[in-house]
Design a protein around this motif. Structure first.
Motif, PDB file in Angstrom:
ATOM      1  N   VAL A 176     -67.740 -72.037 -18.474  1.00 53.96           N
ATOM      2  CA  VAL A 176     -66.495 -72.281 -17.863  1.00 53.96           C
ATOM      3  C   VAL A 176     -66.229 -73.548 -16.913  1.00 53.96           C
ATOM      4  O   VAL A 176     -67.261 -73.595 -16.046  1.00 53.96           O
ATOM      5  CB  VAL A 176     -65.790 -71.850 -17.227  1.00 53.96           C
ATOM      6  CG1 VAL A 176     -64.277 -71.690 -16.588  1.00 53.96           C
ATOM      7  CG2 VAL A 176     -65.647 -70.414 -17.977  1.00 53.96           C
ATOM      8  N   THR A 177     -66.576 -75.029 -17.496  1.00 54.14           N
ATOM      9  CA  THR A 177     -66.270 -76.281 -16.380  1.00 54.14           C
ATOM     10  C   THR A 177     -65.022 -76.420 -15.627  1.00 54.14           C
ATOM     11  O   THR A 177     -63.761 -76.183 -16.457  1.00 54.14           O
ATOM     12  CB  THR A 177     -67.331 -77.506 -17.266  1.00 54.14           C
ATOM     13  OG1 THR A 177     -66.732 -77.548 -17.757  1.00 54.14           O
ATOM     14  CG2 THR A 177     -68.518 -76.555 -17.233  1.00 54.14           C
ATOM     15  N   GLY A 178     -64.764 -77.458 -15.052  1.00 49.43           N
ATOM     16  CA  GLY A 178     -63.543 -78.278 -14.396  1.00 49.43           C
ATOM     17  C   GLY A 178     -62.911 -77.905 -12.669  1.00 49.43           C
ATOM     18  O   GLY A 178     -64.396 -77.969 -11.852  1.00 49.43           O
ATOM     19  N   PRO A 179     -62.023 -79.152 -12.709  1.00 45.50           N
ATOM     20  CA  PRO A 179     -62.467 -79.469 -10.911  1.00 45.50           C
ATOM     21  C   PRO A 179     -61.637 -78.320 -10.028  1.00 45.50           C
ATOM     22  O   PRO A 179     -61.285 -77.387 -10.594  1.00 45.50           O
ATOM     23  CB  PRO A 179     -60.885 -80.799 -10.829  1.00 45.50           C
ATOM     24  CG  PRO A 179     -60.620 -80.333 -12.095  1.00 45.50           C
ATOM     25  CD  PRO A 179     -61.866 -79.790 -13.350  1.00 45.50           C
ATOM     26  N   PRO A 180     -62.023 -78.629  -9.029  1.00 48.24           N
ATOM     27  CA  PRO A 180     -62.216 -77.315  -7.901  1.00 48.24           C
ATOM     28  C   PRO A 180     -60.550 -77.229  -8.389  1.00 48.24           C
ATOM     29  O   PRO A 180     -59.019 -77.759  -8.321  1.00 48.24           O
ATOM     30  CB  PRO A 180     -61.859 -77.909  -6.108  1.00 48.24           C
ATOM     31  CG  PRO A 180     -62.990 -79.076  -7.193  1.00 48.24           C
ATOM     32  CD  PRO A 180     -63.210 -79.518  -8.247  1.00 48.24           C
ATOM     33  N   GLY A 181     -59.945 -75.913  -7.976  1.00 44.52           N
ATOM     34  CA  GLY A 181     -58.404 -74.817  -8.373  1.00 44.52           C
ATOM     35  C   GLY A 181     -57.809 -74.949  -9.704  1.00 44.52           C
ATOM     36  O   GLY A 181     -56.614 -74.521  -9.516  1.00 44.52           O
ATOM     37  N   CYS A 182     -58.558 -75.481 -10.997  1.00 45.96           N
ATOM     38  CA  CYS A 182     -57.902 -75.243 -11.776  1.00 45.96           C
ATOM     39  C   CYS A 182     -57.850 -74.546 -12.421  1.00 45.96           C
ATOM     40  O   CYS A 182     -57.420 -73.439 -13.357  1.00 45.96           O
ATOM     41  CB  CYS A 182     -58.592 -76.064 -12.856  1.00 45.96           C
ATOM     42  SG  CYS A 182     -60.224 -75.927 -13.544  1.00 45.96           S
ATOM     43  N   GLY A 183     -58.422 -72.654 -11.903  1.00 49.74           N
ATOM     44  CA  GLY A 183     -58.358 -71.351 -12.361  1.00 49.74           C
ATOM     45  C   GLY A 183     -59.828 -71.281 -13.311  1.00 49.74           C
ATOM     46  O   GLY A 183     -59.496 -69.911 -13.707  1.00 49.74           O
ATOM     47  N   LYS A 184     -60.787 -71.683 -12.690  1.00 48.41           N
ATOM     48  CA  LYS A 184     -62.351 -71.112 -13.347  1.00 48.41           C
ATOM     49  C   LYS A 184     -62.444 -70.052 -12.978  1.00 48.41           C
ATOM     50  O   LYS A 184     -62.733 -68.897 -13.706  1.00 48.41           O
ATOM     51  CB  LYS A 184     -63.588 -72.462 -13.172  1.00 48.41           C
ATOM     52  CG  LYS A 184     -63.740 -73.083 -13.804  1.00 48.41           C
ATOM     53  CD  LYS A 184     -64.096 -74.279 -13.122  1.00 48.41           C
ATOM     54  CE  LYS A 184     -64.520 -74.343 -11.506  1.00 48.41           C
ATOM     55  NZ  LYS A 184     -63.119 -74.925 -11.014  1.00 48.41           N
ATOM     56  N   SER A 185     -62.520 -69.271 -12.108  1.00 50.53           N
ATOM     57  CA  SER A 185     -62.733 -68.316 -11.419  1.00 50.53           C
ATOM     58  C   SER A 185     -61.674 -66.902 -11.702  1.00 50.53           C
ATOM     59  O   SER A 185     -62.352 -65.939 -11.991  1.00 50.53           O
ATOM     60  CB  SER A 185     -62.214 -67.905  -9.780  1.00 50.53           C
ATOM     61  OG  SER A 185     -63.388 -69.051  -9.224  1.00 50.53           O
ATOM     62  N   GLU A 186     -60.531 -67.609 -11.673  1.00 47.74           N
ATOM     63  CA  GLU A 186     -58.935 -65.725 -12.048  1.00 47.74           C
ATOM     64  C   GLU A 186     -59.658 -66.279 -13.419  1.00 47.74           C
ATOM     65  O   GLU A 186     -59.610 -65.120 -14.163  1.00 47.74           O
ATOM     66  CB  GLU A 186     -57.824 -67.169 -11.816  1.00 47.74           C
ATOM     67  CG  GLU A 186     -56.903 -66.044 -12.381  1.00 47.74           C
ATOM     68  CD  GLU A 186     -56.702 -64.977 -11.508  1.00 47.74           C
ATOM     69  OE1 GLU A 186     -56.504 -64.245 -12.368  1.00 47.74           O
ATOM     70  OE2 GLU A 186     -57.500 -64.787 -10.604  1.00 47.74           O
ATOM     71  N   LEU A 187     -59.850 -67.304 -14.453  1.00 41.87           N
ATOM     72  CA  LEU A 187     -59.705 -66.924 -15.946  1.00 41.87           C
ATOM     73  C   LEU A 187     -61.149 -65.640 -16.278  1.00 41.87           C
ATOM     74  O   LEU A 187     -60.987 -65.117 -16.720  1.00 41.87           O
ATOM     75  CB  LEU A 187     -60.094 -68.212 -16.554  1.00 41.87           C
ATOM     76  CG  LEU A 187     -60.757 -68.478 -18.063  1.00 41.87           C
ATOM     77  CD1 LEU A 187     -60.046 -67.427 -19.130  1.00 41.87           C
ATOM     78  CD2 LEU A 187     -61.070 -69.901 -18.608  1.00 41.87           C
ATOM     79  N   GLY A 188     -62.182 -66.524 -15.264  1.00 41.25           N
ATOM     80  CA  GLY A 188     -63.090 -65.087 -15.438  1.00 41.25           C
ATOM     81  C   GLY A 188     -62.699 -63.647 -14.824  1.00 41.25           C
ATOM     82  O   GLY A 188     -63.610 -63.003 -15.514  1.00 41.25           O
TER      83      GLY A 188
END
Length: 367
Positions: A341-353
């Motif tokens: 899962v990649t993306g800029p900071p604050g886009c929701g990667k951690s919440e998605l995980g």
């Protein structure tokens, strides 16, 4: 907020709709069956899939126009004529049901629709707090068949989305399959429960037809069902009072009446729930002679206290269910169990995980 929601019948996301074998490992060895006064067991079956393939809201991948059902049309992918196909009148493209499922893996966000969150944890805790031995399982066709194959009689608690003509089940990979009211397969599955189930608590709005199946097809003695949409707090409170009454030695009818009184908030509140008894069933039947405090079975929660990252509110997770479904399927892939899962900071990667980890933890996928 309703504890269940109406879902439009759609296409299954997988062909066989079977779940990983690890999900169905029998936990009987970890139960307290050797205890002389062990509480009565309840199998808690829940279906809260991430997404479903809504055949009424399919959009063309090229032009985003609404796709419509087309009969006897050649599929533009496999070139085979299909009796059931979906086509875009603007792009002149048509896909059979099998190819639509393949497209979903490449375009999950565009083709999949999310389902409302169910209060699975709260309702599970309400059942377990009464002292019953509770075993959580995903509600699938496979799990219902396994309940029908058991040698001992069980009590079932079902939590799912439903409508007047269908009930949502899980496919074991984050998607939904549908038990249709006009489908004979569903009746055959329910008949397998005959003589194996003593009580069914069905929390699925507008699914009285399914409750009648349990009574008429499987001759289950007692079936408690919701008759319309019920708020989460009302149903959780009803479950807690109902199962507490059974655990204290009250009959089915007495526990049901006590729960109705507890949740009655105004005129017509009693119409939310209904008790169906099969012919010859005794509504004064009891399920426990009274459970002492030292006999209560401590059931671990669906989501553990640690790690804290899993203690997130799923109702605040919006618009990312397609990506979550894709990650779940990648993690369940036998050949490649991983996702980046990649993306800029604050886009929701951690919440998605966290939401994906929470979904898998509740279903004990890697337990």
């Amino acid at each position: 907020t309703a504890s269940t929601a109406t879902a439009t019948p759609g296409l299954p996301l997988t062909g066989d709709c079977e779940s990983p074998a690890s999900l169905w490992a029998d936990s009987a060895s970890s139960s307290s069956s050797g205890t002389p006064h062990s509480p009565v067991g309840v199998t808690f079956l829940f279906a809260s899939p991430l997404v479903y393939l809504n055949s009424d809201k399919l959009s063309c991948i090229d032009c985003s126009a609404r796709m419509h059902a087309a009969a006897k049309t050649a599929c533009c992918e496999c070139r085979q004529e299909s009796t059931v196909a979906f086509g875009c009148r603007k792009c002149k493209l048509a896909y059979c049901a099998a190819c639509i499922r393949k497209l979903v893996r490449r375009h999950p966000v565009a083709l999949l629709s999310p389902l409302p969150h169910l209060s699975v944890e709260e309702e599970f805790a309400a059942v377990a707090s009464a002292g019953f031995k509770v075993k959580p399982l995903m509600l699938t066709k496979n799990s219902l068949l396994r309940c029908g194959n058991r040698s001992k009689r069980v009590n079932l608690h079902l939590l799912a989305h439903a409508s007047d003509d269908s009930c949502v089940l899980e496919d074991g990979r984050g998607g939904a399959v549908f038990l249709l009211r006009n489908d004979d397969e569903g009746r055959r599955i329910i008949r397998r429960l005959k003589g194996r189930v003593k009580l069914v608590f069905l929390n699925a709005c507008s699914a009285k037809w399914l409750a009648e199946w349990f009574v008429e097809q499987a001759h289950i003695p007692h079936v408690v069902t919701t008759t319309c949409k019920v708020r989460d707090q009302v149903c959780v409170r009803f479950c807690s009072t109902f199962y507490s009454g059974l655990a204290s030695g009250d009959s089915v009818a007495e526990s049901f009446e006590s729960a109705l009184i507890d949740v009655r908030e105004g005129p017509g509140a009693a119409d939310f729930f209904e008790l169906l008894n099969s012919q010859g069933a005794d509504p004064d039947e009891t399920f426990a002679s009274g459970l002492e405090q030292d006999e209560l079975f401590e059931v671990p929660p669906l989501i553990p206290e640690e790690p804290v990252a899993l203690r997130v509110d799923p109702s605040r997770f919006l618009g990312r269910h397609g990506e979550a479904w894709w990650i779940v399927n990648r993690l369940l892939d036998k050949e490649f169990r991983g996702a980046c899962v990649t993306g800029p900071p604050g886009c929701g990667k951690s919440e998605l995980g966290r939401q994906v980890a929470r979904y898998l933890q509740m279903r004990r996928v890697f337990a």
